[in-house]
Design a protein around this motif. Sequence first.
Motif, PDB file in Angstrom:
ATOM      1  N   THR A 256      -4.996  -5.218   6.270  1.00  0.00           N
ATOM      2  CA  THR A 256      -3.879  -6.152   6.360  1.00  0.00           C
ATOM      3  C   THR A 256      -3.344  -6.220   7.781  1.00  0.00           C
ATOM      4  OG1 THR A 256      -3.268  -5.632   4.078  1.00  0.00           O
ATOM      5  CG2 THR A 256      -1.597  -6.711   5.407  1.00  0.00           C
ATOM      6  N   LEU A 257      -3.232  -5.052   8.391  1.00  0.00           N
ATOM      7  CA  LEU A 257      -2.720  -4.979   9.766  1.00  0.00           C
ATOM      8  C   LEU A 257      -3.651  -5.716  10.724  1.00  0.00           C
ATOM      9  CD1 LEU A 257      -0.316  -3.669  11.145  1.00  0.00           C
ATOM     10  CD2 LEU A 257      -1.707  -1.652  11.554  1.00  0.00           C
TER      11      LEU A 257
ATOM     12  N   ILE B 194      -9.830 -11.044   3.073  1.00  0.00           N
ATOM     13  CA  ILE B 194      -9.017 -11.242   1.865  1.00  0.00           C
ATOM     14  C   ILE B 194      -9.877 -11.101   0.614  1.00  0.00           C
ATOM     15  CG2 ILE B 194      -7.256 -12.633   3.017  1.00  0.00           C
ATOM     16  CD1 ILE B 194      -8.504 -15.125   1.817  1.00  0.00           C
ATOM     17  N   ASP B 195     -11.112 -10.713   0.821  1.00  0.00           N
ATOM     18  CA  ASP B 195     -12.009 -10.360  -0.261  1.00  0.00           C
ATOM     19  C   ASP B 195     -12.871  -9.207   0.247  1.00  0.00           C
ATOM     20  OD1 ASP B 195     -13.582 -12.596  -2.695  1.00  0.00           O
ATOM     21  OD2 ASP B 195     -13.124 -10.461  -2.770  1.00  0.00           O
ATOM     22  N   GLU B 196     -13.436  -8.436  -0.703  1.00  0.00           N
ATOM     23  CA  GLU B 196     -14.255  -7.288  -0.290  1.00  0.00           C
ATOM     24  C   GLU B 196     -15.680  -7.486  -0.745  1.00  0.00           C
ATOM     25  OE1 GLU B 196     -10.734  -4.270  -1.380  1.00  0.00           O
ATOM     26  OE2 GLU B 196     -12.684  -3.309  -1.143  1.00  0.00           O
TER      27      GLU B 196
ATOM     28  N   ARG C 244      -5.764  -7.990  10.004  1.00  0.00           N
ATOM     29  CA  ARG C 244      -5.798  -9.421   9.694  1.00  0.00           C
ATOM     30  C   ARG C 244      -4.599 -10.125  10.284  1.00  0.00           C
ATOM     31  NH1 ARG C 244      -6.300  -9.192   4.424  1.00  0.00           N
ATOM     32  NH2 ARG C 244      -4.100  -9.308   3.922  1.00  0.00           N
ATOM     33  N   LYS C 245      -3.419  -9.562  10.050  1.00  0.00           N
ATOM     34  CA  LYS C 245      -2.231 -10.306  10.461  1.00  0.00           C
ATOM     35  C   LYS C 245      -2.076 -10.359  11.981  1.00  0.00           C
ATOM     36  CE  LYS C 245       1.344  -6.759   9.670  1.00  0.00           C
ATOM     37  NZ  LYS C 245       2.484  -6.456   8.793  1.00  0.00           N
TER      38      LYS C 245
ATOM     39  N   PRO D 131       4.660 -15.451   9.364  1.00  0.00           N
ATOM     40  CA  PRO D 131       3.751 -14.432   9.918  1.00  0.00           C
ATOM     41  C   PRO D 131       4.433 -13.553  10.962  1.00  0.00           C
ATOM     42  CG  PRO D 131       2.698 -16.569   9.884  1.00  0.00           C
ATOM     43  CD  PRO D 131       4.122 -16.805   9.557  1.00  0.00           C
TER      44      PRO D 131
ATOM     45  N   GLN E 199      -6.817  -0.722   2.682  1.00  0.00           N
ATOM     46  CA  GLN E 199      -6.264  -2.059   2.528  1.00  0.00           C
ATOM     47  C   GLN E 199      -5.144  -2.305   3.545  1.00  0.00           C
ATOM     48  OE1 GLN E 199      -3.774  -4.061  -0.817  1.00  0.00           O
ATOM     49  NE2 GLN E 199      -5.891  -4.195  -1.456  1.00  0.00           N
ATOM     50  N   ARG E 200      -4.363  -1.277   3.791  1.00  0.00           N
ATOM     51  CA  ARG E 200      -3.258  -1.414   4.732  1.00  0.00           C
ATOM     52  C   ARG E 200      -3.788  -1.701   6.140  1.00  0.00           C
ATOM     53  NH1 ARG E 200       2.192  -0.162   4.934  1.00  0.00           N
ATOM     54  NH2 ARG E 200       2.904   0.260   7.039  1.00  0.00           N
TER      55      ARG E 200
ATOM     56  N   TYR F  51       6.461 -10.919   9.314  1.00  0.00           N
ATOM     57  CA  TYR F  51       5.640  -9.813   8.819  1.00  0.00           C
ATOM     58  C   TYR F  51       5.065  -8.965   9.949  1.00  0.00           C
ATOM     59  CZ  TYR F  51       5.907 -11.740   4.108  1.00  0.00           C
ATOM     60  OH  TYR F  51       6.351 -12.184   2.891  1.00  0.00           O
TER      61      TYR F  51
END
Lengths: 218, 816
Positions: A69-70, A45-47, A72-73, A98, A65-66, A101
């Motif tokens: 996100t994938l 959630i940070d770079e 991560r979730k 969650p 980023q996509r 999503y």
Amino acid sequence: MFQSRDVETVALAGIDLKVEAGDFIAVMGPSGCGKSTLLNLLGMIDESSGGQYSFLGRNVCNLSQRQRTLLRKENIGFVFQNFNLIDELSIWENIELPLVYLGIKKQERRERVARIIDQLEISHRKDLLPIQLSGGQQQRVAVARAIVSRPKLLLADEPTGNLDSMHSEEVMNILNQLNKKGMTIVMVTHSQYDASYSRRVVHLFDGQIINENLNHSL
Amino acid sequence: MLGNFLKSGFRVLLRQKNYALLNIAGLSIGIVAFVFIYLYIQNEIHYDRTWNNYHHLYRINEEYSTGGKVEKMALTPFMLADRLDSVFPEIIQSTRLFFTDPSDKNSFSSVKYKGKMYEIPNMTIGDARVFRIFDYHFVEGNPDSCLTQPNSLVLSSAMKKEIFGNQPALGKKVKTSLREYRVTGVFDNANRPSHLNFDAVVSANSLTKEEQEGLHNNWFWINCYTYLQLADTVNLKQFQTRVNLFVNRSIHEYVKQEGLQIEGTAKMQLQPIYQIHFSTGWLYDSHTNTNSSYLYIIGIVALFILLTASINYINFATARSLKRAREIGLRKVIGAFRKQLALQYISEALLLTFTAFVIALSLVEIMMPTFNSLVGKHITLVDSLFSGYGLLFGLVLILLMLLLAVISGSFPAFVLYALQPADVLRGNNLFLRHKSNQRFTADSLRRMLVVIQYLLAIVMFISTLVMWAQIHYVQHRPLGFNKNNVVVVNSPADSSFRGRAARFVAALKEDSAIKSVTTTANLPGYLCGKMLFSVGDTSEPHFQTINSFVVGNHYFEMLKIPLIKGRLFSIKKEDDSTENFILNEAAVKFLKLQNPVGTELNTAFTKKGKIIGVVKDFNFSSLHQKVEPLAFILRPKMVQYVLLRIDKDHKRQAISYLKKTWKAFNPAYPIHYTFLGDKLDSLYQSDQKIFSIFFYFTIFILLISSLGLYGLSAFLVEQRSKEISIRKVLGGSEEQIILLMVKEYMALVLLAGVLAVPLVYLFMSRWLDGFAYRISLSPIYFVLGIVVVALIAFVTVLIQSYQIVRKNPTLSLKHE
């Protein structure tokens, strides 16, 4: 490294950390040493401004980023110090989010949420709003939300920071049980007591790891 | 998932009730104003576009030049249509309608049915083809044949209902004082916005032979509207040229044949029927005509209102969404893709905009009767949406609703989504982490919006002030005669009234509350006739057109019109009512007379007369025009109106006696009277209408601007709550801090004021140029306008600032 106008601040430098499956790591250090930054980097959630980060064999720095996100979730759950529940959603809906999503079907979502709230003994509060719960209850809900998607890694940023000792112990026991069942946990904490639940303790100071030791107190 | 989003959105709105209400209210008001203006403009531009073949329908207007003067008239001779029909095959068909004056609201025709008298406000005479060209829907009778027979009467459905109730009217007979008519048709004029305004038509061949004689022969008896339907292959310019040649040749032959000494040129102009409503330069034209530039102005204002309401909405929504940055960051952490968030926030925004639109349309429906009464129309929302461009307009509204939702919903989904979740979850100040130029852009845009909104509000406010002042001026300016306490009674629609008018007048004089009485055919504020006059005894008279008033005895004394030279009409002088004239100063100047009294004056058709007196100029028409030349002719038997000057301290007594006396002399006819002052005020009806529209627009804009400023200042002051708390802790007084908050906005409003001045000056100068008698654009209007609007803005921001500043500083600092 963070940049604000003309000011550069080095948050982390020269970090070399390996987290194995099933680990329970506590990250400790004084305020401003970079603990939360490390957690945020681990949770994508940070770079980072440099270096490499590999998660489940994939180089995270090369991902869009996509893709992050994938990743991560599907694999990471978060527990925050200030719970970060959505005030307009009920407890059930917060925990379910969650799975929404992740695109999981309604029937399966219902089953999974029901199982989790039973497990964490909050089923009798499922229709209430977060504002109607105590701090400890809210953090239980936050934990439930973090694990409902069955993540491989759970990141907890000072999970007991806003709780009294009784509720702190409840939450730590939950984390402990999860770890015993095989969940990898990385937890940032100021509390030696909370750190005592972990297997490894990593000490940070001014953005660097200054010490790392196994926790034999368990 | 969508259900989840909408549920969440609904709860968000409930939690942020004030914000939701403010935003919905601001947007609703903007939409209400926009919809009303659209409905008004749609109705106006549809005038005469509902006829079949309206693209090929024309009215012929006549410009007649003689003696260096040009008279532009919407009327033409009755015989014109027949003559043109016989010569020009391009004319598919033509029709004529006699002139009536619907601006005189007290002028009625009366018909009797089964012993009861009914009044018809606007009854006219038309030839057999009226309803072939104007294709009204007929509920009874045949439009093609309803006016072919003499003594035929066609009624509107409203009149039919009044006279016959639910019974069929076809074939039934009614009587006027002149003749009996048979009802041959009933037409429905609903949803037919048109310059045509009749309630009943009688067939032209009902007139007597003697009456018709003049109609078919006299090129100078200009008394009806002539309409043509042309073939679609006609070259209009060429056709018009040929018509002009024909008409002038015909007039020349007529003049020669009759031995008239008239030199002039007629220029016939073919006016497309759908342009009639927007023409204001023709005499005797429809009194509902309007200047098309008003529509443009109103349309632009409507767009501005909608634009400011929409931008207000987006601005406010996006500013508020910053408060949900934490939630957005969290959703991102949990796994939401940008698209999913976009869908969520757009759904929430759509809920808000949809609610605003529903409320707006409901308000429009509720306020429709008031609106219709304000603008003098019969518009319905449902009919408007399903006719003409209504469906397109409905689509535009839906698109606008979606666009607003997408724009305001996209901001959190795209702009805030782009922020690092770590920052938002930490609660870092997003303003600091933004690049400085991004922050500058957002703030500048908001400031610009405030300036634009208040610019518009100030322009409207000052314009409304100036309009009010001008209307007040024209209604109170001395007109050169005494209009106070003068009652105007319309003659009954009874041809025998002339015979008893003198006795009626004598009876009225018996009451002490009635100071003087006279009769007349023409009055200030009412339409006047025109006649051709020439000066002196010469074998080559030079005829010129002058306005003419046909008056009764003691007319000038009644209205206290001062005499300058010579004498007034006298009942003792027999030739006063047959040969003599009185002129006003403008007529003397126009005719270039050095010694007018005693000068011979002739009309084109009657015997010679002379000028016996000159009166001072007075305003006999609206103050849009300068005083024109006017000639007075004494004809006591031509009674259109009875004038009474009553005692101002015994008005009730006078009116009561008038009514009683009327009933005694005219038992079958209801009395219609008005005060001359009221009639003169009604000359400015269209100006009043525009003023009313501007007045309500100003209120709308002020409301929207205030709501926007209220919401925005609430948000921005709250953003500075930490700063405010620190200032308080360090010793700043509430007044100092409030001033700090307020002065930023006041600077913007004053800037708007400065920018508004040249715009208002330009716009109102042009409007005032339409009046021959006008106020000057004093700086006081500008100063007052800016001060009042600034005061409203000041109070708006003060309320918000006061609430925040009063809060306990520790509440803000504790959170830090």
